[in-house]
Write a protein that holds these residues in place. Structure first.
Motif, PDB file in Angstrom:
ATOM      1  N   ARG A 124     -46.300  15.126 -17.624  1.00 30.84           N
ATOM      2  CA  ARG A 124     -46.639  15.699 -18.941  1.00 30.84           C
ATOM      3  C   ARG A 124     -48.099  15.404 -19.266  1.00 30.84           C
ATOM      4  O   ARG A 124     -48.839  16.277 -19.722  1.00 30.84           O
ATOM      5  N   GLU A 125     -48.521  14.165 -19.006  1.00 30.74           N
ATOM      6  CA  GLU A 125     -49.912  13.803 -19.306  1.00 30.74           C
ATOM      7  C   GLU A 125     -50.872  14.578 -18.424  1.00 30.74           C
ATOM      8  O   GLU A 125     -51.909  15.080 -18.874  1.00 30.74           O
ATOM      9  N   ARG A 126     -50.514  14.699 -17.143  1.00 28.96           N
ATOM     10  CA  ARG A 126     -51.354  15.420 -16.181  1.00 28.96           C
ATOM     11  C   ARG A 126     -51.499  16.884 -16.612  1.00 28.96           C
ATOM     12  O   ARG A 126     -52.573  17.458 -16.548  1.00 28.96           O
ATOM     13  N   VAL A 131     -51.190  18.337 -19.686  1.00 32.86           N
ATOM     14  CA  VAL A 131     -51.985  18.556 -20.900  1.00 32.86           C
ATOM     15  C   VAL A 131     -53.464  18.290 -20.614  1.00 32.86           C
ATOM     16  O   VAL A 131     -54.346  19.057 -21.024  1.00 32.86           O
ATOM     17  N   ARG A 132     -53.731  17.221 -19.843  1.00 30.24           N
ATOM     18  CA  ARG A 132     -55.124  16.904 -19.510  1.00 30.24           C
ATOM     19  C   ARG A 132     -55.748  18.040 -18.698  1.00 30.24           C
ATOM     20  O   ARG A 132     -56.863  18.481 -18.962  1.00 30.24           O
ATOM     21  N   ALA A 133     -55.007  18.551 -17.730  1.00 27.54           N
ATOM     22  CA  ALA A 133     -55.550  19.605 -16.851  1.00 27.54           C
ATOM     23  C   ALA A 133     -55.842  20.883 -17.640  1.00 27.54           C
ATOM     24  O   ALA A 133     -56.874  21.528 -17.417  1.00 27.54           O
ATOM     25  N   ALA A 156     -56.534  21.140 -20.884  1.00 25.13           N
ATOM     26  CA  ALA A 156     -57.686  20.896 -21.769  1.00 25.13           C
ATOM     27  C   ALA A 156     -58.985  20.894 -20.975  1.00 25.13           C
ATOM     28  O   ALA A 156     -60.003  21.437 -21.413  1.00 25.13           O
ATOM     29  N   GLU A 157     -58.954  20.311 -19.777  1.00 28.68           N
ATOM     30  CA  GLU A 157     -60.179  20.260 -18.964  1.00 28.68           C
ATOM     31  C   GLU A 157     -60.557  21.643 -18.457  1.00 28.68           C
ATOM     32  O   GLU A 157     -61.708  22.036 -18.466  1.00 28.68           O
ATOM     33  N   ARG A 158     -59.561  22.388 -18.003  1.00 24.72           N
ATOM     34  CA  ARG A 158     -59.855  23.696 -17.406  1.00 24.72           C
ATOM     35  C   ARG A 158     -60.388  24.696 -18.439  1.00 24.72           C
ATOM     36  O   ARG A 158     -61.329  25.425 -18.197  1.00 24.72           O
ATOM     37  N   LEU A 194     -48.690  14.895 -27.218  1.00 28.42           N
ATOM     38  CA  LEU A 194     -49.881  14.902 -26.381  1.00 28.42           C
ATOM     39  C   LEU A 194     -50.837  16.045 -26.725  1.00 28.42           C
ATOM     40  O   LEU A 194     -52.055  15.913 -26.587  1.00 28.42           O
ATOM     41  N   ALA A 204     -55.443  17.618 -28.961  1.00 29.63           N
ATOM     42  CA  ALA A 204     -56.270  18.634 -28.286  1.00 29.63           C
ATOM     43  C   ALA A 204     -56.574  19.819 -29.220  1.00 29.63           C
ATOM     44  O   ALA A 204     -57.509  20.574 -28.976  1.00 29.63           O
TER      45      ALA A 204
END
Ligand SMILES: NC(=O)c1ccc[n+]([C@@H]2O[C@H](COP(=O)([O-])OP(=O)(O)OC[C@H]3O[C@@H](n4cnc5c(N)ncnc54)[C@H](OP(=O)(O)O)[C@@H]3O)[C@@H](O)[C@H]2O)c1
Length: 216
Positions: free
Chosen positions: A66-68, A70-72, A74-76, A120, A124
């Motif tokens: 789940r963390e991976r 949402v982070r991915a 937001a980064e992309r 999470l 963002a």
């Protein structure tokens, strides 16, 4: 309708059923959609079909995934404007007939993942705000045997959405969808042509749900 052009929408379980159709429609209307699912081949097929879509193979019941995810996203894309908490599973069977693992998996995917992904994603949204869509079910209102546990997870999602509306910051909108039966893969797989053993009567054979039933 407000333009969706350029908005970034994360749809969990956008590789099949309601999620995939939603992803396709949003993308056709200009949104950038991010989808996920556990099956890589199906994810690839969905990505080929949905314009500008991006996806990640992951299991929403796994906290690190789940963390991976949402982070991915937001980064992309540099932002997230909406989260559609769609990934979910049905489990037909009386509670007493399920295994302990089946009980925890259903609660994990249908409720815990929804609550935690929402937690999470909220930061963002930032000052722009955003939208959270919760996929509940009509069974949240009318618990359906032999889907009592499923119905309870969906009642939990409905309760979460109603509570969140009163605690999220200004600019964040929380929506909850309560569909009746729709003939997607899980419903066909779980029922496998069977009718529920509990006595029931047809209450809503309409539109896309013709031929399926709601029991009460
Ligand atoms: N169909 C109905 O009658 C109905 C009625 C009311 C509400 N709903 C709700 O609507 C939502 C979508 O249902 P649907 O009928 O479209 O289901 P579906 O056709 O079975 O699709 C479920 C989607 O969720 C993904 N998914 C399932 N478990 C996952 C996990 N642990 N991690 C990541 N992705 C996962 C699946 O991909 P993978 O299998 O590849 O992971 C698939 O993309 C669910 O929340 C369901 O409870 C459905």
């Amino acid at each position: 309708m407000r333009s969706l052009a350029g908005t970034v929408v994360l749809i969990t379980g956008g590789t099949a059923g309601i999620g995939r159709t939603t992803a396709r429609l949003l993308a056709r209307n200009g949104a950038h959609v991010a989808i996920c699912g556990r099956d890589q081949e199906r994810l690839d097929a969905a990505l080929r079909e949905i314009p500008r879509a991006w996806g990640m193979c992951c299991d929403v019941t796994v906290p690190a995934d789940r963390e991976r995810l949402v982070r991915a996203v937001a980064e992309r894309f540099g932002r997230i404007d909406a989260l559609v908490n769609n990934a979910g599973q049905g489990r037909v069977g009386k509670l007493g007939d399920l295994t302990g693992d089946q009980v925890s998996t259903l609660v994990d995917v249908n409720f815990t993942a929804v609550a935690d992904l929402t937690r999470l994603v909220l930061p963002a949204f930032g000052a722009r705000g955003g939208h959270v869509v919760m996929m509940s079910s009509v069974s949240a209102w009318v618990p359906i045997p032999p889907l009592s546990l499923y119905s309870a997870t969906k009642a939990g999602v409905l309760g979460l959405a109603l509570g969140l509306r009163r605690e999220v910051p200004r600019g964040v909108r929380v929506h909850v969808v309560c569909p009746g039966p729709i003939r997607t893969e899980w419903l066909s797989r779980e029922l496998n042509g069977r009718r529920p053993s509990t006595s029931h009567r047809t209450v809503s054979p309409q539109g896309p749900i013709r031929g399926t039933w709601l029991v009460r």
